[in-house]
Design a protein around this motif. Structure first.
Motif, mmCIF file in Angstrom:
data_model
loop_
_atom_site.group_PDB
_atom_site.id
_atom_site.type_symbol
_atom_site.label_atom_id
_atom_site.label_comp_id
_atom_site.label_asym_id
_atom_site.label_seq_id
_atom_site.Cartn_x
_atom_site.Cartn_y
_atom_site.Cartn_z
ATOM 1 N N THR A 1 0.252 1.029 -2.968
ATOM 2 C CA THR A 1 0.904 0.634 -1.595
ATOM 3 C C THR A 1 2.045 -0.326 -2.362
ATOM 4 O O THR A 1 1.890 -1.116 -3.474
ATOM 5 C CB THR A 1 0.011 -0.361 -0.845
ATOM 6 N N GLN A 2 3.233 -0.481 -1.810
ATOM 7 C CA GLN A 2 4.214 -1.296 -2.088
ATOM 8 C C GLN A 2 4.810 -1.130 -3.655
ATOM 9 O O GLN A 2 4.811 -2.201 -4.199
ATOM 10 C CB GLN A 2 3.968 -2.704 -1.761
ATOM 11 N N ASP A 3 4.825 0.064 -4.000
ATOM 12 C CA ASP A 3 4.840 0.435 -5.360
ATOM 13 C C ASP A 3 6.199 1.568 -5.607
ATOM 14 O O ASP A 3 6.439 1.829 -4.445
ATOM 15 C CB ASP A 3 3.656 1.032 -5.696
ATOM 16 N N LYS A 4 6.252 1.539 -6.883
ATOM 17 C CA LYS A 4 7.418 2.652 -6.815
ATOM 18 C C LYS A 4 6.393 3.966 -7.478
ATOM 19 O O LYS A 4 5.609 3.828 -8.379
ATOM 20 C CB LYS A 4 8.566 2.280 -8.256
ATOM 21 N N GLU A 5 6.817 5.077 -7.073
ATOM 22 C CA GLU A 5 6.201 6.056 -7.532
ATOM 23 C C GLU A 5 6.241 6.528 -8.749
ATOM 24 O O GLU A 5 5.153 6.801 -9.492
ATOM 25 C CB GLU A 5 6.969 7.355 -6.607
ATOM 26 N N TYR B 1 0.546 7.843 -0.915
ATOM 27 C CA TYR B 1 1.810 6.800 -1.112
ATOM 28 C C TYR B 1 2.186 6.331 -0.036
ATOM 29 O O TYR B 1 2.408 6.885 0.936
ATOM 30 C CB TYR B 1 2.779 7.591 -1.980
ATOM 31 N N ASP B 2 2.057 4.722 -0.040
ATOM 32 C CA ASP B 2 2.493 4.086 1.014
ATOM 33 C C ASP B 2 3.360 3.036 0.708
ATOM 34 O O ASP B 2 3.159 1.610 0.578
ATOM 35 C CB ASP B 2 1.377 3.458 1.850
ATOM 36 N N PRO B 3 4.701 3.316 0.278
ATOM 37 C CA PRO B 3 5.702 2.400 -0.194
ATOM 38 C C PRO B 3 5.908 1.149 0.577
ATOM 39 O O PRO B 3 6.249 -0.014 -0.127
ATOM 40 C CB PRO B 3 6.979 3.135 -0.616
ATOM 41 N N ARG B 4 5.733 1.232 1.733
ATOM 42 C CA ARG B 4 6.093 0.097 2.463
ATOM 43 C C ARG B 4 5.136 -0.917 3.049
ATOM 44 O O ARG B 4 4.933 -1.954 3.443
ATOM 45 C CB ARG B 4 6.777 0.502 3.858
ATOM 46 N N GLY B 5 3.450 -0.190 2.648
ATOM 47 C CA GLY B 5 2.431 -0.872 2.751
ATOM 48 C C GLY B 5 2.079 -1.096 4.534
ATOM 49 O O GLY B 5 1.141 -1.770 4.727
ATOM 50 N N ARG B 6 2.269 -0.221 4.971
ATOM 51 C CA ARG B 6 2.097 -0.182 6.656
ATOM 52 C C ARG B 6 0.688 -0.127 6.813
ATOM 53 O O ARG B 6 0.069 -0.770 7.887
ATOM 54 C CB ARG B 6 3.042 0.808 7.335
#
Length: 178
Positions: free
Chosen positions: A107-111, A129-134
């Protein structure tokens, strides 16, 4: 008169501070766990190393109600806690994978950083993968790492904040497998 108001204010703030210091940060309240609510569903893309075995995306509802689930929220920038718990989670996944599904939620990370973390620890359980942390918002996550335990009926059994150790993970798994 003014002196009494200042004294009252200082005492009130001191009492609030004392009360806060008595609380265990790992026991932050979770309405989902307290009320044994159904685990919020999500569909997220799997990180590349897991796509061959698990598909392009993972939809949690496909696994709810079949076996217990350990849902771990983490990030590569979460040092040292995420780095401490990663080998523990992997070891327990290898031991329990026939009875419990482990899912990592980056979460909230770069791939690229997430992929380096996965490679560093040789993680074999599925990672989404949840880049925005929803999804973390849906679960009421306070920060990483956090681990949610979902029982066989698809209800949130417990929430653990901070790095999880072997003894704690074992205790939660015993409860989830009952």
């Amino acid at each position: 008169m003014r002196g009494w108001l200042w004294l009252l204010l200082v005492l009130a703030l001191g009492g609030l501070f004392w009360w806060g210091m008595q609380r265990n940060p790992r026991e932050l309240p979770s309405v989902l766990a307290k009320e044994r609510r159904p685990a919020p569903d999500f569909t997220l893309p799997l990180l590349p190393p897991y796509r061959e075995a698990w598909g392009e995306t993972l939809r949690l509802s496909e696994y709810l109600g079949k076996r217990p689930i350990v849902l771990n929220f983490w990030a590569s920038w979460c040092y040292p806690a995420c780095y401490e718990e990663a080998p523990v989670l992997e070891a327990f996944w290898r031991r329990y994978q026939d009875r419990v599904l482990f899912v990592g939620v980056n979460t909230q990370d770069k791939e690229p950083e997430a992929l380096r973390f996965i490679a560093q620890f040789g993680l074999t359980f599925p990672q989404v993968y949840d880049p925005r942390g929803r999804v973390g918002v849906d679960y009421g996550m306070y920060g990483v790492p956090e681990t949610f335990f979902i029982d066989r009926e698809g209800r949130v059994l417990a929430r653990h904040a901070g790095a999880i150790d072997e003894a704690t993970l074992s205790r939660y798994l015993e409860e989830a497998l009952r």
